[in-house]
Design a protein around this motif. Sequence first.
Motif, short mmCIF file in Angstrom:
data_model
loop_
_atom_site.label_atom_id
_atom_site.label_comp_id
_atom_site.label_asym_id
_atom_site.label_seq_id
_atom_site.Cartn_x
_atom_site.Cartn_y
_atom_site.Cartn_z
N VAL A 179 3.53 -1.24 3.85
CA VAL A 179 3.06 0.13 3.66
C VAL A 179 4.27 1.02 3.40
O VAL A 179 5.21 1.05 4.21
N ALA A 180 4.26 1.69 2.26
CA ALA A 180 5.36 2.56 1.85
C ALA A 180 4.95 4.02 2.03
O ALA A 180 3.95 4.45 1.45
N ASN A 181 5.70 4.76 2.83
CA ASN A 181 5.38 6.16 3.10
C ASN A 181 6.16 7.06 2.16
O ASN A 181 7.37 7.22 2.29
N ARG A 186 6.56 13.72 -9.38
CA ARG A 186 7.27 12.57 -8.80
C ARG A 186 6.43 11.31 -8.73
O ARG A 186 6.90 10.28 -8.22
N PHE A 187 5.21 11.36 -9.22
CA PHE A 187 4.28 10.25 -9.05
C PHE A 187 4.79 8.94 -9.64
O PHE A 187 4.70 7.88 -9.03
N ALA A 188 5.34 8.99 -10.85
CA ALA A 188 5.81 7.76 -11.50
C ALA A 188 6.91 7.09 -10.69
O ALA A 188 6.89 5.88 -10.44
N ASP A 189 7.90 7.87 -10.27
CA ASP A 189 9.03 7.30 -9.53
C ASP A 189 8.64 6.85 -8.13
O ASP A 189 9.08 5.79 -7.66
N ASP A 190 7.83 7.66 -7.45
CA ASP A 190 7.57 7.40 -6.04
C ASP A 190 6.38 6.50 -5.78
O ASP A 190 6.27 5.93 -4.69
N VAL A 191 5.49 6.35 -6.74
CA VAL A 191 4.32 5.50 -6.54
C VAL A 191 4.32 4.30 -7.48
O VAL A 191 4.32 3.15 -7.05
N LEU A 192 4.35 4.56 -8.78
CA LEU A 192 4.16 3.49 -9.75
C LEU A 192 5.29 2.48 -9.75
O LEU A 192 5.09 1.34 -10.17
N GLU A 193 6.48 2.87 -9.27
CA GLU A 193 7.60 1.94 -9.28
C GLU A 193 7.83 1.25 -7.94
O GLU A 193 8.83 0.56 -7.76
N ILE A 203 0.87 -1.17 0.00
CA ILE A 203 0.00 0.00 0.00
C ILE A 203 0.92 1.22 0.00
O ILE A 203 1.80 1.34 0.85
N VAL A 204 0.70 2.14 -0.95
CA VAL A 204 1.55 3.32 -1.06
C VAL A 204 0.80 4.53 -0.50
O VAL A 204 -0.30 4.85 -0.96
N ALA A 205 1.39 5.18 0.50
CA ALA A 205 0.83 6.40 1.06
C ALA A 205 1.55 7.58 0.42
O ALA A 205 2.77 7.71 0.54
N PHE A 206 0.81 8.45 -0.26
CA PHE A 206 1.39 9.50 -1.08
C PHE A 206 0.85 10.85 -0.65
O PHE A 206 -0.36 11.09 -0.72
N GLY A 207 1.75 11.72 -0.17
CA GLY A 207 1.27 13.00 0.31
C GLY A 207 2.35 13.94 0.76
O GLY A 207 3.49 13.89 0.28
#
Length: 437
Positions: free
Chosen positions: A267-269, A299-306, A228-232
Amino acid sequence: MRMRRLLIGVVATSVLSTILTVTYVALGPLRVTPPAPQAAPAAAAPAGPEWSTAWAAAPSSGFRNGPAGHTVRNVVHATVGGPKVRVRLTNRFGTAPLVFGHVTVAISAHAGGRRDGSVDASDGSAAPGTVRDVLFNGIKWVSVPAGADVLSDPVALEVPADTDLLVSVWTPVRAPMATWHVDGRQLSFVSPSAADAAADPTSTPFTSRTTAWFFLTGVDVTGAAGTIVAFGDSITDGSATARGSNHRWPDLLAARLAAGPEPDYGVANLGIGGNRLLLDAEYPYTKIDSKAGHSGQSRFADDVLEQSGARTVIILFGINDIMQQPRQGDPAQIRAGLAHLAARSKAQGLKVVVGTLTPFQGWGPWSPALDQVRNQVNDWIRAGGGGAFDAVADFDQAVRDPADPRKLRAVFDGGDHLHPNDAGMQAMANAIPLDKL
């Protein structure tokens, strides 16, 4: 522009073939007997991903004249465990190639801030016999170009969930810019000597301390159910939580998952303090050392999608766009930005949960007009975003003062009227619908 990522590893594919052999036997006159009814075969449980992210942090900027040329011992906390581990390092904000001369991973001799509320703070020492060299395509060192990341080979090490790990990185040559995550809410260590101390199991060489994480962006393990990726922004980053406690809402979400019937996802913060959804830090004068980082869109591709094993992203973004100059006074722009992230997530097969924006009356720039923008964004989120996402985490309702919903409830206020404290983080984690993950 999406960052180019330097990946080193091997992908193996296996093909299973099944041969069905049928034998006919004739005995006397031919008789046709219908086959006996058989129960339908049980559906196989879906296999989990090979790798899941146990811990992550978003690189936020470059630090001039940082600890390159020394050994950094990053202390991180694993949300899930497994029998193999690998690490992700970065030179994303570097201005020149950077050599990682020796990298090790180890189980900390001290477990850190745990889910039972105990805190066994790390002193930089490793549990006996757990220090392992980390290799890159079978080699002990690796040179990473400016703007790139690197993924290590797998390492055989039984990683427990809910415990501290030590990832030590020796850089033999001082680089002009070291990529870091500014506020780790965790004490890590630096050896001020130029000598390689990465394999030292003791804390003796690590006489300097830092609350940032350097060069390290992720730790993956095998055997977990996914990520689960927490993005914020800073609220996800846990800016008002007790240092070393691991009481950010993503940590507490991991604790809820571990205690319940749902799969025990990592869970990835990927929160960054001061981060905006739509604009880079200090726009339009974006600098490589602006601590609040590139925008969520950038930064969405690097920090979430990968992220390894990513299955769901929980997005909490927009409050800094409302508060920071130049202020975004049009809620439609924030709504469009959130919908765009949701669409990109779904295009990659991820589920999307969006969090409502929490109150901030009492924080410097607050005004009734800005709060109206926040409420208009929240109304759209609660209504499902026009079908843009799968579920809502109503963080606003979880932490606001029932008597005055423009501000945080006093028992959840971290002291600045913007950032929730540990109790507020627990209320936020409790607001996440686990059945939607």
